[in-house]
Design an enzyme around this catalytic site. Structure first.
Site, PDB file in Angstrom:
ATOM      1  N   TYR A   1       0.811  -1.221   0.000  1.00 43.22           N
ATOM      2  CA  TYR A   1       0.000   0.000   0.000  1.00 43.22           C
ATOM      3  C   TYR A   1       0.846   1.274   0.000  1.00 43.22           C
ATOM      4  O   TYR A   1       0.371   2.319  -0.458  1.00 43.22           O
ATOM      5  CB  TYR A   1      -0.991  -0.037   1.169  1.00 43.22           C
TER       6      TYR A   1
ATOM      7  N   ASN B   1     -18.225   2.867 -20.083  1.00 38.85           N
ATOM      8  CA  ASN B   1     -17.158   1.928 -19.765  1.00 38.85           C
ATOM      9  C   ASN B   1     -16.287   1.701 -20.988  1.00 38.85           C
ATOM     10  O   ASN B   1     -16.689   1.989 -22.128  1.00 38.85           O
ATOM     11  CB  ASN B   1     -17.756   0.591 -19.308  1.00 38.85           C
TER      12      ASN B   1
ATOM     13  N   ASP C   1      -8.537   6.325  -4.438  1.00 38.62           N
ATOM     14  CA  ASP C   1      -7.727   7.504  -4.739  1.00 38.62           C
ATOM     15  C   ASP C   1      -8.523   8.779  -4.472  1.00 38.62           C
ATOM     16  O   ASP C   1      -9.719   8.736  -4.180  1.00 38.62           O
ATOM     17  CB  ASP C   1      -7.230   7.469  -6.195  1.00 38.62           C
TER      18      ASP C   1
ATOM     19  N   CYS D   1      -7.222   3.127  18.807  1.00 34.99           N
ATOM     20  CA  CYS D   1      -8.133   4.188  19.257  1.00 34.99           C
ATOM     21  C   CYS D   1      -9.179   4.562  18.219  1.00 34.99           C
ATOM     22  O   CYS D   1     -10.023   5.423  18.466  1.00 34.99           O
ATOM     23  CB  CYS D   1      -7.334   5.426  19.673  1.00 34.99           C
TER      24      CYS D   1
ATOM     25  N   HIS E   1     -15.283   2.331  -0.403  1.00 30.66           N
ATOM     26  CA  HIS E   1     -14.196   1.400  -0.083  1.00 30.66           C
ATOM     27  C   HIS E   1     -13.058   2.083   0.660  1.00 30.66           C
ATOM     28  O   HIS E   1     -11.951   1.541   0.735  1.00 30.66           O
ATOM     29  CB  HIS E   1     -13.681   0.735  -1.361  1.00 30.66           C
TER      30      HIS E   1
ATOM     31  N   THR F   1     -16.751   0.640 -14.163  1.00 21.46           N
ATOM     32  CA  THR F   1     -16.901  -0.405 -13.153  1.00 21.46           C
ATOM     33  C   THR F   1     -16.884  -1.787 -13.800  1.00 21.46           C
ATOM     34  O   THR F   1     -17.274  -1.957 -14.954  1.00 21.46           O
ATOM     35  CB  THR F   1     -18.214  -0.236 -12.365  1.00 21.46           C
TER      36      THR F   1
ATOM     37  N   CYS G   1      -2.861   8.346  19.769  1.00 22.24           N
ATOM     38  CA  CYS G   1      -2.632   7.589  21.005  1.00 22.24           C
ATOM     39  C   CYS G   1      -1.183   7.158  21.188  1.00 22.24           C
ATOM     40  O   CYS G   1      -0.832   6.574  22.212  1.00 22.24           O
ATOM     41  CB  CYS G   1      -3.550   6.370  21.052  1.00 22.24           C
TER      42      CYS G   1
END
EC number: 2.3.1.286
Length: 234
Positions: A56, A205, A97, A123, A112, A180, A142
């Protein structure tokens, strides 16, 4: 077509593909090259958080380097157009994004989650986040290390904002799905729900989605072309 007042737009990875961000389920998409079960589940994060963070971190840097394309810009212009005439655009995206926001959309419903945010498992505080995340990164709230994760919805987790999405769909005049796959639920079920409500449905699309047969009408081609053309026709 008659000019609608309230438009519900659902966007997927295809709207950001021309900005250099990869799709997921298309041929050559991300999940054909990486195993989502080792990178995009709570269990994967618990098992190997360093690997998940590495994946990520790369995606986050890619989002930061990307720029909105004409499809994003056209949707921002549509929001302004509708608002100025007493209507509204409800923009629900499956994307993590921030390109819709950077293009000018004021309110984007990220079902999402958002890659440029981090959530603390200790926390539950959510923080804007543009830097890399590591196992030892402390939570700014925290100060607990090892508790931060990307604030995105992984496989097996519940999408966000479902009640608000359902309410917005019920007030729409037109439902439009952009870029999609038609394979990820609950988003893939919204076209059937719109049809049940008597709402006209459009698919924009690159090619027909898995549920293309459910749409009243469609335009196919690159999002940077078909989205501005469609909005001009509205």
């Amino acid at each position: 077509m008659a000019s609608p007042r309230n438009i519900f737009v659902l966007t997927g990875a295809g709207v950001s593909a021309e900005s250099g961000l990869g799709t997921f389920r298309d041929r050559g998409g991300m999940w054909s090259r990486f195993d989502p079960m080792t990178l995009a589940t709570p269990e994967a994060f618990a098992r190997d958080p360093a690997l998940v963070h590495e994946f990520y971190n790369l995606r986050r840097s890619g989002v930061i380097a990307a720029a909105p394309n004409p499809a994003h810009t056209a949707l921002a212009a549509l929001e302004t157009h509708l608002r100025d005439r007493g209507g509204a655009l409800f923009l629900c995206t499956q994307n993590v994004d921030d390109l819709h926001t950077r293009a000018g959309n004021r309110a984007v419903m990220h079902m999402h989650g958002e890659l440029l945010k981090a959530r603390c498992l200790a926390c539950e505080t959510v923080h804007p986040w543009r830097d890399d995340l590591f196992v030892g990164t402390p939570c700014p709230a925290c100060n607990r290390a090892g508790s931060l994760r990307p604030d995105i919805v992984w496989f097996g987790e519940m999408p966000k904002h479902l009640e608000a999405i359902d309410a917005a769909l019920r007030t729409a005049d037109v439902f439009v799905a952009v870029g999609t796959s038609g394979a990820v639920y609950p988003a893939a079920g919204y076209v059937a729900q719109a049809r049940t409500l008597g709402i006209r449905t459009w698919e924009l699309n690159l090619e027909p989605s898995d549920n293309a047969r459910l749409f009243d009408a469609a335009r196919y081609g690159p999002a940077s072309v078909v989205v501005p053309e469609f909005i001009t026709a509205l």
